[in-house]
Write a protein that holds these residues in place. Structure first.
Motif, PDB file in Angstrom:
ATOM      1  N   TYR A  52       0.890  -1.367  -0.080  1.00  0.00           N
ATOM      2  CA  TYR A  52       0.083   0.071  -0.078  1.00  0.00           C
ATOM      3  C   TYR A  52       0.666   1.254   0.089  1.00  0.00           C
ATOM      4  CZ  TYR A  52      -4.323  -2.417   1.224  1.00  0.00           C
ATOM      5  OH  TYR A  52      -5.656  -3.257   1.355  1.00  0.00           O
ATOM      6  N   ILE A  53       0.706   1.938  -0.908  1.00  0.00           N
ATOM      7  CA  ILE A  53       1.200   3.404  -1.012  1.00  0.00           C
ATOM      8  C   ILE A  53       0.550   4.557  -0.143  1.00  0.00           C
ATOM      9  CG2 ILE A  53       2.190   5.127  -2.482  1.00  0.00           C
ATOM     10  CD1 ILE A  53       3.370   3.116  -4.427  1.00  0.00           C
ATOM     11  N   PHE A  54      -0.716   4.556  -0.603  1.00  0.00           N
ATOM     12  CA  PHE A  54      -1.449   5.471   0.306  1.00  0.00           C
ATOM     13  C   PHE A  54      -2.420   4.492   1.321  1.00  0.00           C
ATOM     14  CE2 PHE A  54      -1.117   7.535  -3.750  1.00  0.00           C
ATOM     15  CZ  PHE A  54      -0.728   8.681  -3.220  1.00  0.00           C
ATOM     16  N   PRO A  55      -2.442   5.062   2.638  1.00  0.00           N
ATOM     17  CA  PRO A  55      -3.146   4.461   3.432  1.00  0.00           C
ATOM     18  C   PRO A  55      -4.472   4.262   2.866  1.00  0.00           C
ATOM     19  CG  PRO A  55      -2.595   6.565   4.489  1.00  0.00           C
ATOM     20  CD  PRO A  55      -2.014   6.489   3.131  1.00  0.00           C
TER      21      PRO A  55
END
Lengths: 91, 190
Positions: A52-55
């Protein structure tokens, strides 16, 4: 106002059918992607969160600003409260 | 978790959720059993990824010895099996849910205490209603429970029943709020 009507419509439908969880489940099915109960096995998914790069949650917050319908999760949450009332399990 | 923590993979360093969240199952099970006709099936399991190191083997065998010892008092029986994903299932059998929770907690405490908390996947508590089995899955990394109701057919689940369970028990268990994390475990051996 249209959001309020949406909640009222959900509530009416849930009471008539006496099965709020059925409507919640139906809403889940048409709800796009973000809040669906997955089919993928936990054991196959457990490494995924490392990528996951963005939560999770950022996308839904942005989407909420532009939506005419109440967020699907809020509609589902409202139905769950109703289910709890009908079941008489919350004080 | 801040944005930069996420980029740095900081979520790996998150501390373990409070262990008492697992114990919420003890009281929730009573509510389900007495008020809702959802009966404990007398089985629970903890699922972890074994490591082929002597240190890990030692922790596991010590833990088994301890459980065998306490099992003589509580009547909890232990069995283990490995699945096709490479995970080990330590299956506890005991009609008393509280004993199951204590046993599961003993195993996870031993693994986490040994520095292997990241190998612990989940705990599974088996229940059944009047017609079929269902499960509460405890995610150690999140400190949350979610329901899993297998349905007829290959890899099918009954999401409606799961949402109903959430509504019924939500006040008593820390339920996983993000539905997309309600990952199933197909072919649960308990």
């Amino acid at each position: 106002l249209s959001r309020y009507r949406e909640f009222a419509a959900d509530r009416g439908a849930a009471i008539i059918t006496a099965r709020p969880s059925a409507l919640a489940s139906a809403l889940m099915k048409i709800s796009s992607g973000m809040h669906q109960i997955p089919q993928k096995d936990l054991r196959a998914s457990s490494e995924l969160s490392a990528f996951y790069i963005f939560p999770p949650g950022v996308k839904s917050a942005v989407g909420g600003l532009f939506s005419t319908h109440p967020p699907m999760e809020k509609r589902i949450a409202a139905l769950e409260r109703l289910e709890a009332q009908l079941q008489g399990t919350t004080a | 978790v801040g944005f930069f923590d996420v980029l740095r993979g900081g979520s790996r360093k998150l501390k373990q959720p409070a262990p008492d969240r697992l114990f919420a199952m003890s009281t929730a099970a009573v509510t389900m059993d007495t008020g809702l006709g959802l009966h404990p099936a007398g089985k629970a399991a903890i699922v972890f990824q074994p490591l082929a190191t002597s240190d890990f083997d030692e922790i596991v065998s010590e833990m088994e010895e301890v459980l065998q010892g306490t099992g003589e008092e509580t009547g909890t029986e232990i069995a283990k099996s490995d699945d096709e994903f490479g995970y080990r299932w330590m299956v506890l059998s005991d009609p008393d849910v509280e004993d199951l929770v204590v046993g599961v907690n003993a195993i996870s405490t031993a693994l986490i205490g040994g520095g292997y908390g990241d190998r612990v996947l989940c705990a599974v508590f088996a229940f059944r209603d009047d017609k079929r089995p269902f499960y509460w899955i405890y995610n150690y990394k999140r400190g949350t429970f979610y329901p899993f109701v297998p349905a007829r057919g290959e890899q099918q689940r009954d999401s409606e029943a799961e949402l109903r369970l959430k509504a019924q028990i939500g006040a008593e268990l820390p339920i996983e709020p993000e539905l997309e994390r309600w990952f199933p475990l197909w072919g649960i051996p308990i």
